[in-house]
Scaffold this motif. Structure first.
Motif, PDB file in Angstrom:
ATOM      1  N   ASP A  78      -0.335  -4.262 -17.529  1.00  0.00           N
ATOM      2  CA  ASP A  78       1.054  -3.746 -16.390  1.00  0.00           C
ATOM      3  C   ASP A  78       0.116  -3.803 -15.569  1.00  0.00           C
ATOM      4  O   ASP A  78      -0.556  -2.862 -15.715  1.00  0.00           O
ATOM      5  N   LEU A  79      -0.093  -4.180 -14.045  1.00  0.00           N
ATOM      6  CA  LEU A  79      -1.017  -4.173 -13.079  1.00  0.00           C
ATOM      7  C   LEU A  79      -0.389  -2.851 -12.342  1.00  0.00           C
ATOM      8  O   LEU A  79       0.706  -3.448 -11.675  1.00  0.00           O
ATOM      9  N   VAL A  80      -0.544  -1.790 -12.124  1.00  0.00           N
ATOM     10  CA  VAL A  80      -0.605  -0.682 -11.099  1.00  0.00           C
ATOM     11  C   VAL A  80      -0.658  -0.827 -10.361  1.00  0.00           C
ATOM     12  O   VAL A  80      -1.589  -0.454  -9.382  1.00  0.00           O
ATOM     13  N   ALA A  81       0.595  -1.827  -8.866  1.00  0.00           N
ATOM     14  CA  ALA A  81       0.664  -1.678  -7.479  1.00  0.00           C
ATOM     15  C   ALA A  81       0.652  -0.508  -6.367  1.00  0.00           C
ATOM     16  O   ALA A  81      -0.002  -0.576  -5.297  1.00  0.00           O
ATOM     17  N   GLU A  82       1.801   0.128  -6.995  1.00  0.00           N
ATOM     18  CA  GLU A  82       2.233   1.263  -5.741  1.00  0.00           C
ATOM     19  C   GLU A  82       3.343   2.247  -6.721  1.00  0.00           C
ATOM     20  O   GLU A  82       3.140   2.044  -7.937  1.00  0.00           O
ATOM     21  N   VAL A  83       3.122   3.874  -6.394  1.00  0.00           N
ATOM     22  CA  VAL A  83       3.311   4.565  -7.481  1.00  0.00           C
ATOM     23  C   VAL A  83       3.717   4.885  -6.198  1.00  0.00           C
ATOM     24  O   VAL A  83       3.416   5.167  -5.039  1.00  0.00           O
ATOM     25  N   ASN A  84       5.908   4.808  -6.145  1.00  0.00           N
ATOM     26  CA  ASN A  84       5.754   5.685  -4.477  1.00  0.00           C
ATOM     27  C   ASN A  84       5.490   5.547  -3.403  1.00  0.00           C
ATOM     28  O   ASN A  84       5.427   6.039  -2.466  1.00  0.00           O
ATOM     29  N   SER A  85       5.939   4.022  -3.399  1.00  0.00           N
ATOM     30  CA  SER A  85       5.332   2.952  -2.323  1.00  0.00           C
ATOM     31  C   SER A  85       4.241   3.829  -1.451  1.00  0.00           C
ATOM     32  O   SER A  85       3.696   2.778  -0.576  1.00  0.00           O
ATOM     33  N   THR A  86       3.270   4.299  -2.124  1.00  0.00           N
ATOM     34  CA  THR A  86       1.814   4.475  -1.938  1.00  0.00           C
ATOM     35  C   THR A  86       0.908   3.382  -2.572  1.00  0.00           C
ATOM     36  O   THR A  86       1.241   2.798  -3.933  1.00  0.00           O
ATOM     37  N   ARG A  87      -0.267   2.658  -1.907  1.00  0.00           N
ATOM     38  CA  ARG A  87      -0.290   1.618  -2.599  1.00  0.00           C
ATOM     39  C   ARG A  87      -1.481   2.269  -3.575  1.00  0.00           C
ATOM     40  O   ARG A  87      -2.303   3.137  -3.274  1.00  0.00           O
ATOM     41  N   ILE A  88      -2.087   1.616  -4.954  1.00  0.00           N
ATOM     42  CA  ILE A  88      -2.984   2.345  -6.361  1.00  0.00           C
ATOM     43  C   ILE A  88      -4.132   1.577  -6.194  1.00  0.00           C
ATOM     44  O   ILE A  88      -3.783   0.393  -6.782  1.00  0.00           O
ATOM     45  N   THR A  89      -5.223   1.417  -5.989  1.00  0.00           N
ATOM     46  CA  THR A  89      -5.973   0.805  -6.036  1.00  0.00           C
ATOM     47  C   THR A  89      -7.372   1.852  -7.825  1.00  0.00           C
ATOM     48  O   THR A  89      -7.847   1.283  -8.135  1.00  0.00           O
ATOM     49  N   ARG A  90      -7.003   3.481  -7.757  1.00  0.00           N
ATOM     50  CA  ARG A  90      -7.925   4.248  -8.389  1.00  0.00           C
ATOM     51  C   ARG A  90      -6.939   4.835  -8.996  1.00  0.00           C
ATOM     52  O   ARG A  90      -6.089   5.494  -8.830  1.00  0.00           O
ATOM     53  N   LEU A  91      -7.184   5.556 -10.364  1.00  0.00           N
ATOM     54  CA  LEU A  91      -6.676   6.557 -10.580  1.00  0.00           C
ATOM     55  C   LEU A  91      -6.318   7.512  -9.899  1.00  0.00           C
ATOM     56  O   LEU A  91      -5.771   8.295 -10.020  1.00  0.00           O
ATOM     57  N   GLN A  92      -7.252   7.901  -8.554  1.00  0.00           N
ATOM     58  CA  GLN A  92      -7.213   9.697  -7.641  1.00  0.00           C
ATOM     59  C   GLN A  92      -6.060   8.977  -6.922  1.00  0.00           C
ATOM     60  O   GLN A  92      -5.011   9.955  -7.353  1.00  0.00           O
ATOM     61  N   ASP A  93      -5.808   7.993  -6.691  1.00  0.00           N
ATOM     62  CA  ASP A  93      -4.351   7.638  -6.039  1.00  0.00           C
ATOM     63  C   ASP A  93      -3.380   7.929  -6.774  1.00  0.00           C
ATOM     64  O   ASP A  93      -2.191   8.886  -5.958  1.00  0.00           O
TER      65      ASP A  93
END
Length: 129
Positions: A78-93
């Motif tokens: 699975d590709l993580v697009a958002e966590v808690n409505s925040t866009r995710i592109t890196r682990l630091q996000d």
């Protein structure tokens, strides 16, 4: 599902960390363990890059079948697009979003599995100390 696994090293941070009882990470490694799933950064292929709007992303390497993430619907790849409505592109996000959150609150994830989008509510009362 085809992902180009150009794993990117996140050299920021000062070593191992613990955001709460559910999240463990080592800032010098390229993975993050969260509720029985292992996340990593990848370089996305053209199709997924268009879906996410970024050339890099965070993908689920492994979701342990006996842990909260899998039971909530998270699957390997699975590709993580958002966590808690925040866009995710890196682990630091992911680390940043989770560090700003009350550990008793659920984590909401928006995922792409290669065929469609899926919303997952990870509210793990069983995982809390």
């Amino acid at each position: 599902m085809k992902l180009s696994l150009g794993i990117q090293q996140d050299g920021r941070g000062d070593g191992q960390g613990r955001l709460d009882g559910r999240v463990h990470y080592d800032a010098h490694k390229t993975t993050l363990n969260l509720l029985g799933m292992t996340l990593t950064e990848v370089t996305l292929d053209e199709e997924r890059s268009k879906k996410l709007g970024s050339k890099q992303g965070v993908v689920v390497l492994l979701a342990d079948r006996d842990r909260d993430a899998y039971l909530a619907g998270v699957r390997n790849g699975d590709l993580v697009a958002e966590v808690n409505s925040t866009r995710i592109t890196r682990l630091q996000d992911v680390r940043r979003v989770l560090s700003e959150q009350d550990p008793h609150e659920p984590i909401f994830m928006f995922l792409w599995d290669g065929t469609g989008w899926r919303f997952v509510n990870l509210s793990f009362i069983t995982s809390l100390p």
